[in-house]
Design an enzyme around this catalytic site. Sequence first.
Site, PDB file in Angstrom:
ATOM      1  N   ASP A   1       0.796  -1.229   0.000  1.00  0.00           N
ATOM      2  CA  ASP A   1       0.000   0.000   0.000  1.00  0.00           C
ATOM      3  C   ASP A   1       0.834   1.288   0.000  1.00  0.00           C
ATOM      4  O   ASP A   1       1.487   1.613   0.994  1.00  0.00           O
ATOM      5  CB  ASP A   1      -0.933   0.038   1.215  1.00  0.00           C
ATOM      6  CG  ASP A   1      -1.862  -1.180   1.289  1.00  0.00           C
ATOM      7  OD1 ASP A   1      -1.481  -2.250   0.779  1.00  0.00           O
ATOM      8  OD2 ASP A   1      -2.960  -1.058   1.864  1.00  0.00           O
TER       9      ASP A   1
ATOM     10  N   GLU B   1      -4.273   1.851  -2.939  1.00  0.00           N
ATOM     11  CA  GLU B   1      -5.543   2.310  -2.339  1.00  0.00           C
ATOM     12  C   GLU B   1      -5.394   3.520  -1.427  1.00  0.00           C
ATOM     13  O   GLU B   1      -6.384   4.182  -1.132  1.00  0.00           O
ATOM     14  CB  GLU B   1      -6.226   1.173  -1.567  1.00  0.00           C
ATOM     15  CG  GLU B   1      -5.527   0.827  -0.281  1.00  0.00           C
ATOM     16  CD  GLU B   1      -6.460   0.456   0.863  1.00  0.00           C
ATOM     17  OE1 GLU B   1      -7.675   0.400   0.653  1.00  0.00           O
ATOM     18  OE2 GLU B   1      -5.956   0.230   1.964  1.00  0.00           O
ATOM     19  N   ASN B   2      -4.158   3.833  -0.995  1.00  0.00           N
ATOM     20  CA  ASN B   2      -3.941   4.991  -0.119  1.00  0.00           C
ATOM     21  C   ASN B   2      -3.071   6.055  -0.786  1.00  0.00           C
ATOM     22  O   ASN B   2      -2.514   6.927  -0.118  1.00  0.00           O
ATOM     23  CB  ASN B   2      -3.249   4.562   1.187  1.00  0.00           C
ATOM     24  CG  ASN B   2      -3.960   3.431   1.884  1.00  0.00           C
ATOM     25  OD1 ASN B   2      -3.513   2.289   1.829  1.00  0.00           O
ATOM     26  ND2 ASN B   2      -5.076   3.720   2.518  1.00  0.00           N
TER      27      ASN B   2
ATOM     28  N   ASN C   1     -10.436  -1.242   0.315  1.00  0.00           N
ATOM     29  CA  ASN C   1     -11.625  -0.588   0.869  1.00  0.00           C
ATOM     30  C   ASN C   1     -11.706   0.907   0.563  1.00  0.00           C
ATOM     31  O   ASN C   1     -12.771   1.491   0.649  1.00  0.00           O
ATOM     32  CB  ASN C   1     -11.714  -0.826   2.382  1.00  0.00           C
ATOM     33  CG  ASN C   1     -10.429  -0.515   3.105  1.00  0.00           C
ATOM     34  OD1 ASN C   1      -9.369  -1.030   2.757  1.00  0.00           O
ATOM     35  ND2 ASN C   1     -10.512   0.333   4.100  1.00  0.00           N
ATOM     36  N   HIS C   2     -10.588   1.540   0.184  1.00  0.00           N
ATOM     37  CA  HIS C   2     -10.638   2.972  -0.154  1.00  0.00           C
ATOM     38  C   HIS C   2     -10.751   3.212  -1.664  1.00  0.00           C
ATOM     39  O   HIS C   2     -10.548   4.337  -2.125  1.00  0.00           O
ATOM     40  CB  HIS C   2      -9.398   3.683   0.392  1.00  0.00           C
ATOM     41  CG  HIS C   2      -9.282   3.600   1.884  1.00  0.00           C
ATOM     42  ND1 HIS C   2     -10.275   4.061   2.724  1.00  0.00           N
ATOM     43  CD2 HIS C   2      -8.321   3.089   2.691  1.00  0.00           C
ATOM     44  CE1 HIS C   2      -9.912   3.844   3.994  1.00  0.00           C
ATOM     45  NE2 HIS C   2      -8.737   3.245   3.992  1.00  0.00           N
TER      46      HIS C   2
ATOM     47  N   HIS D   1      -6.887  -8.282   0.194  1.00  0.00           N
ATOM     48  CA  HIS D   1      -6.894  -7.061   0.991  1.00  0.00           C
ATOM     49  C   HIS D   1      -7.790  -7.293   2.200  1.00  0.00           C
ATOM     50  O   HIS D   1      -9.015  -7.278   2.078  1.00  0.00           O
ATOM     51  CB  HIS D   1      -7.412  -5.916   0.108  1.00  0.00           C
ATOM     52  CG  HIS D   1      -7.128  -4.573   0.676  1.00  0.00           C
ATOM     53  ND1 HIS D   1      -5.889  -3.978   0.575  1.00  0.00           N
ATOM     54  CD2 HIS D   1      -7.892  -3.719   1.390  1.00  0.00           C
ATOM     55  CE1 HIS D   1      -5.926  -2.802   1.173  1.00  0.00           C
ATOM     56  NE2 HIS D   1      -7.125  -2.632   1.683  1.00  0.00           N
TER      57      HIS D   1
ATOM     58  N   HIS E   1      -3.393  -4.272   3.370  1.00  0.00           N
ATOM     59  CA  HIS E   1      -4.367  -3.497   4.157  1.00  0.00           C
ATOM     60  C   HIS E   1      -3.909  -3.137   5.567  1.00  0.00           C
ATOM     61  O   HIS E   1      -4.211  -2.048   6.026  1.00  0.00           O
ATOM     62  CB  HIS E   1      -5.733  -4.194   4.234  1.00  0.00           C
ATOM     63  CG  HIS E   1      -6.736  -3.488   5.107  1.00  0.00           C
ATOM     64  ND1 HIS E   1      -7.322  -2.293   4.746  1.00  0.00           N
ATOM     65  CD2 HIS E   1      -7.245  -3.787   6.332  1.00  0.00           C
ATOM     66  CE1 HIS E   1      -8.155  -1.911   5.705  1.00  0.00           C
ATOM     67  NE2 HIS E   1      -8.119  -2.791   6.684  1.00  0.00           N
TER      68      HIS E   1
ATOM     69  N   HIS F   1      -0.894  -2.617   6.620  1.00  0.00           N
ATOM     70  CA  HIS F   1       0.258  -1.705   6.507  1.00  0.00           C
ATOM     71  C   HIS F   1       1.448  -2.112   7.379  1.00  0.00           C
ATOM     72  O   HIS F   1       2.415  -1.370   7.474  1.00  0.00           O
ATOM     73  CB  HIS F   1      -0.130  -0.245   6.817  1.00  0.00           C
ATOM     74  CG  HIS F   1      -1.070   0.342   5.814  1.00  0.00           C
ATOM     75  ND1 HIS F   1      -1.335   1.696   5.752  1.00  0.00           N
ATOM     76  CD2 HIS F   1      -1.820  -0.227   4.833  1.00  0.00           C
ATOM     77  CE1 HIS F   1      -2.208   1.925   4.778  1.00  0.00           C
ATOM     78  NE2 HIS F   1      -2.513   0.770   4.210  1.00  0.00           N
TER      79      HIS F   1
HETATM   80 FE   LIG Z   1      -4.078   0.405   2.814  1.00  0.00          FE
HETATM   81 FE   LIG Z   2      -7.302  -1.022   3.073  1.00  0.00          FE
END
Ligand SMILES: [Fe+2]
Ligand SMILES: [Fe+2]
Length: 263
Positions: free
Chosen positions: A13, A44-45, A72-73, A155, A180, A182
């Site tokens: 990520d 995603e981040n 999820n983002h 994830h 996810h 991290h």
């Molecule tokens: Fe993430």
């Molecule tokens: Fe995530």
Amino acid sequence: MPDAAATILFVGDIVGGCGRRTVLRSLPLLRERYEPTFVVVNGENAAGGLGISPRIADELYESGVDAITLGNHAYHRREIIPYLEDHPRLLRPVNYVHSQPGRGTCVIESAAGVRLGVINVSGNLFLKAAHPAFSEVDRALRELGDVEHVLVDMHAEATSEKVAMGWHLDGRVSVVVGTHTHVPTADARVLPGGTAYITDVGMTGARGGVIGVERSRAVENFLTQMPGRFEPASDDPWLMGIVVRCSQPRRADAIEQVLMEAP
Ligand SMILES: [Fe+2]
Ligand SMILES: [Fe+2]
């Protein structure tokens, strides 16, 4: 079938500007060191810590990234929604409602004709995903057909769910990576059936924060129990990823963790 030799680099990520700068600066070095056939990153981040924008996705592709997975983002930035529809190598979890924008799988092909199928799937524990990860990943695999290699980005929040996914796919795919949380885990290995596995790859961004968030604000939030605005951290940037070497179809010879301070 072409020779199935491939080296797969997956980067965890990418968090905010710090994560983006780190990955862009590290890629030339990683290319030289590992000579990856395929480069896949979780983005995603990437945009301010939440979601990804078209400009950032373009920048990653221009730097030589072959495919980007999300989580999820995925939809945090609304401007990514039309881009998701137009860019088949930007993936959101495959087990979302099928009408949700984007797709969960893609196939990328090397110059030598080796194909890598990529599947992005979301865990069901503590994360919102419409369909069960385990049956949907099977469906996605059937749809990918006879590609030489498959990488699955699971994830998910719970380590147990990711470990179970590794066993579920062992011998059927080349790599299962968890993302996810991290925080990188110390369990990278090739499972008995030949699938390279790690519970969490970790993140690419500020190790001096709290999973990518500026640490004083994160600590304040825990102290006061009041909602606060989080900003991505920039202190102590690191790249976290894995390199998987394969010589046989759907089999890994070795998995190596990459934990590297930003150059
Ligand atoms: Fe993430
Ligand atoms: Fe995530």
